[in-house]
Design an enzyme around this catalytic site. Structure first.
Site, short mmCIF file in Angstrom:
data_model
loop_
_atom_site.label_atom_id
_atom_site.label_comp_id
_atom_site.label_asym_id
_atom_site.label_seq_id
_atom_site.Cartn_x
_atom_site.Cartn_y
_atom_site.Cartn_z
N LYS A 123 -10.73 1.43 13.58
CA LYS A 123 -12.03 1.58 12.91
C LYS A 123 -12.11 0.82 11.59
CE LYS A 123 -13.20 5.95 15.07
NZ LYS A 123 -13.16 7.41 14.92
N ASP A 212 -9.99 -2.23 3.15
CA ASP A 212 -10.99 -1.23 2.76
C ASP A 212 -11.36 -1.40 1.29
OD1 ASP A 212 -8.34 -0.49 2.19
OD2 ASP A 212 -8.85 1.64 2.06
N GLU A 302 4.56 0.55 0.96
CA GLU A 302 4.33 0.57 -0.49
C GLU A 302 5.60 1.04 -1.22
OE1 GLU A 302 0.42 1.63 -2.70
OE2 GLU A 302 1.57 3.49 -2.65
C1 LIG Z 1 -4.90 0.58 -2.56
C2 LIG Z 1 -3.52 0.69 -2.04
O1 LIG Z 1 -2.57 0.32 -2.68
N1 LIG Z 1 -3.41 1.19 -0.81
C3 LIG Z 1 -2.15 1.52 -0.21
C4 LIG Z 1 -2.11 3.02 0.05
O2 LIG Z 1 -3.09 3.70 0.79
P1 LIG Z 1 -4.54 3.49 1.41
O3 LIG Z 1 -5.19 4.81 1.52
O4 LIG Z 1 -5.31 2.46 0.72
O5 LIG Z 1 -4.16 2.97 2.90
P2 LIG Z 1 -5.16 2.46 4.00
O6 LIG Z 1 -5.65 3.58 4.84
O7 LIG Z 1 -6.21 1.61 3.37
O8 LIG Z 1 -4.19 1.55 4.89
C5 LIG Z 1 -3.71 0.33 4.40
C6 LIG Z 1 -4.30 -0.86 5.18
O9 LIG Z 1 -3.77 -0.87 6.51
C7 LIG Z 1 -4.76 -1.33 7.41
N2 LIG Z 1 -5.11 -0.25 8.36
C8 LIG Z 1 -4.71 1.02 8.15
C9 LIG Z 1 -5.01 2.02 9.07
C10 LIG Z 1 -5.76 1.70 10.21
O10 LIG Z 1 -6.07 2.54 11.07
N3 LIG Z 1 -6.15 0.41 10.39
C11 LIG Z 1 -5.85 -0.56 9.49
O11 LIG Z 1 -6.24 -1.73 9.67
C12 LIG Z 1 -5.97 -1.74 6.57
O12 LIG Z 1 -5.86 -3.09 6.22
C13 LIG Z 1 -5.81 -0.87 5.35
O13 LIG Z 1 -6.51 -1.40 4.24
O14 LIG Z 1 -0.85 3.34 0.69
C14 LIG Z 1 -0.65 2.72 1.93
C15 LIG Z 1 0.68 3.23 2.41
O15 LIG Z 1 0.85 3.01 3.77
C16 LIG Z 1 -0.66 1.21 1.78
O16 LIG Z 1 0.44 0.78 1.02
C17 LIG Z 1 -1.94 0.79 1.11
O17 LIG Z 1 -1.92 -0.61 0.90
MN LIG Z 2 -6.61 0.97 1.41
#
Ligand SMILES: CC(=O)N[C@H]1[C@@H](OP(=O)(O)OP(=O)(O)OC[C@H]2O[C@@H](n3ccc(=O)[nH]c3=O)[C@H](O)[C@@H]2O)O[C@H](CO)[C@H](O)[C@@H]1O
Ligand SMILES: [Mn+2]
Length: 359
Positions: A123, A212, A302
Site C-alpha cells: 500500500k 512516505d 535503522e
Molecule cells: C523516518 C524514518 O527514519 N523512518 C524509519 C522508521 O520508521 P517508519 O515508520 O518511517 O517506517 P515505514 O513504515 O515508513 O517503513 C520504511 C520504508 O519501507 C518501505 N515500506 C515499508 C512497509 C511497507 O509495507 N511497504 C514499504 O514500501 C517504504 O519505503 C517506507 O518508507 O523505522 C524504520 C525501521 O524499519 C525505517 O528505518 C524507517 O526508515
Molecule cells: Mn517512513
C-alpha cells in the site's frame, strides 16, 4: 689489500646510489609533466588560468568559478543556536551554514549524477506520487538525477513529468507479509543496485529515502559528501541513554550504554556510491546473520545503520531539516523543513500492523 676492496666496494655503492637517484628524479619529473599537462587541459576547458588550479580534479577538490560574487563569509558571525560541527569535525548542515549559489556553482560543473532509491511496496505505493512530484521541485534541481523506485506494483507507479536530465526507473521487487522485512530488505537491494553502477560511476552519489514523505524545501549540493547521515527528528534533544539503539548484546546492532553519537534515521542516508555500498553490504550481512540466530534489531536496518555510523563516522551530518515529521510542530532552530514524513495510519497501510503493535 683489505683496504683496497673496501674502497672499491664503497665506490660501487656510491655510484649505484647516484644512478638510482638520477633515475628517480627523471621518472618523477616526467610523471609531474604528464599531470600538469592534463590539468592545464582541464583548466583551459573551465576557463581558468593554468596557475589557478594545480591538483587533478576529483570529488573532494572544490573548484569555484572565478569572479563569482557572494556574501563575505565570517568566522565570527553565524548560527550560534545550534552546533554545526561534530567532534570528529564533520559539518552539521543547518540553514544558514552554507551558500547555495556558491555550492551549486562548485558542484554543477562536475557533471555528477545524484541517484535516489525509494521503496513503495504494497500500500505504500500511495505515497509515491507526492514523493516524486515534490522531488521534482526540490531535490537537486538543475542536476542530473536518477530516481530508482522499487515496487511490487509497477503498473500502479504514477506517471510523473520529469525535467530534462532527470530520469525514473521502476524495478519490480517481491512483496512481503512483514513490514519489518520490507524495510530491512532495502539494504540488500541498494547493495545490488550499486554493484551494477559502481564500476563506471565511482564519483557519483546516492540517497536512500523513505517513500512516505514529501519535499518542502531545497535538498541540494550542500548534502553531498562521502558518507552522509541524517539526525532523527525525534531524539535530537535527548541524552544518548534515551536513544532507541539495539540494547541486546546478542545483536550485531548492539550499542552499549555510553556509546553512540547521535540517533540517525533509517529514512534518509547517502553519500558516494562506494561508501553507501559498504554501508548497505555491512548492514545487510549483519541483519541476516542476526536473523540466522533468531534476532531482529529493535528498529531493523535503522538499528544496524546506527551501529555502522558509530564505527564509520559520517563525513557530513544533515540536521533534522532533512527529515522532519509532519505531526511535529516546527521547532525554532529548524528554520526550514526540507523533507518530512507524512502522517499515516500504520494500521491501514502496513501488511502486519496488528501483530507488530502487539510485539
Ligand atoms: C523516518 C524514518 O527514519 N523512518 C524509519 C522508521 O520508521 P517508519 O515508520 O518511517 O517506517 P515505514 O513504515 O515508513 O517503513 C520504511 C520504508 O519501507 C518501505 N515500506 C515499508 C512497509 C511497507 O509495507 N511497504 C514499504 O514500501 C517504504 O519505503 C517506507 O518508507 O523505522 C524504520 C525501521 O524499519 C525505517 O528505518 C524507517 O526508515
Ligand atoms: Mn517512513
Amino acid at each position: 689489500m683489505k683496504h683496497l676492496i673496501n674502497t672499491k666496494a664503497l665506490t660501487v655503492v656510491v655510484l649505484s646510489a647516484l644512478m638510482l637517484g638520477v633515475l628517480f628524479c627523471y621518472i618523477l619529473l616526467s610523471y609531474r609533466g604528464v599531470e600538469l599537462f592534463k590539468q592545464n587541459n582541464i583548466n583551459q576547458q573551465n576557463g581558468l588560468a593554468a596557475d589557478d588550479v594545480i591538483p587533478v580534479s576529483h570529488e573532494f577538490h572544490l573548484v569555484a568559478p572565478d569572479h563569482l560574487r557572494y556574501e563575505q563569509p565570517s568566522i565570527l558571525r553565524g548560527r550560534t543556536d545550534v552546533v554545526t560541527v561534530t567532534p570528529w569535525l564533520a559539518p552539521v548542515v543547518w540553514e544558514g551554514t552554507f551558500n547555495q549559489v556558491l555550492l551549486d556553482s562548485i558542484y554543477k560543473p562536475k557533471n555528477i549524477t545524484v541517484s535516489a532509491t525509494v521503496f513503495a511496496v504494497g500500500k505504500y505505493i500511495m505515497f509515491l506520487k507526492d514523493f516524486l512530484e515534490t522531488a521534482e521541485q526540490h531535490f537537486f534541481v538543475g542536476f542530473k538525477v536518477h530516481i530508482y523506485v522499487f515496487t511490487d506494483r509497477p503498473n500502479e507507479a504514477p506517471q510523473v513529468r520529469m525535467a530534462a536530465g532527470r530520469q525514473l526507473t521502476v524495478r519490480s521487487v517481491p512483496s512481503s507479509k512483514r513490514w519489518q522485512e520490507i524495510s530491512a530488505r532495502r539494504m540488500e537491494l541498494i547493495q545490488t543496485l550499486i554493484e551494477e553502477q559502481l564500476p563506471n560511476r565511482s564519483d557519483d552519489y546516492v540517497f536512500c529515502l523513505d517513500v512516505d514523505s514529501k519535499f518542502h524545501g531545497r535538498w541540494g549540493a550542500e548534502s553531498l559528501d562521502g558518507l552522509v547521515a541524517v539526525i532523527h527528528p525525534g531524539y535530537y534533544k535527548d541524552g544518548r541513554s534515551r536513544f532507541p539503539y539495539e540494547r541486546r548484546p546478542a545483536s550485531r546492532a548492539y550499542l552499549a550504554p555510553g556509546e553512540g553519537d547521535f540517533y540517525y534515521c533509517g529514512g534518509a542516508f547517502g553519500g558516494l556510491l562506494q561508501e553507501v555500498h559498504h554501508l548497505a553490504k555491512t548492514c545487510r550481512s549483519n541483519f541476516e546473520a542476526d536473523a540466522q540466530e533468531g534476532i531482529e534489531a529493535a528498529w531493523q536496518e535503522e538499528s544496524h545503520l546506527n551501529r555502522y555510523m558509530w564505527i564509520n563516522k559520517p563525513t557530513k551530518v544533515l540536521s533534522p531539516e532533512y527529515l522532519w515529521q509532519d505531526f511535529k510542530p516546527q521547532n525554532p532552530e529548524v528554520h526550514i523543513i526540507r523533507f518530512s514524513g507524512v502522517v499515516k495510519n500504520y494500521a491501514e497501510i502496513r501488511p502486519n500492523a496488528r501483530e507488530s503493535a502487539a510485539d
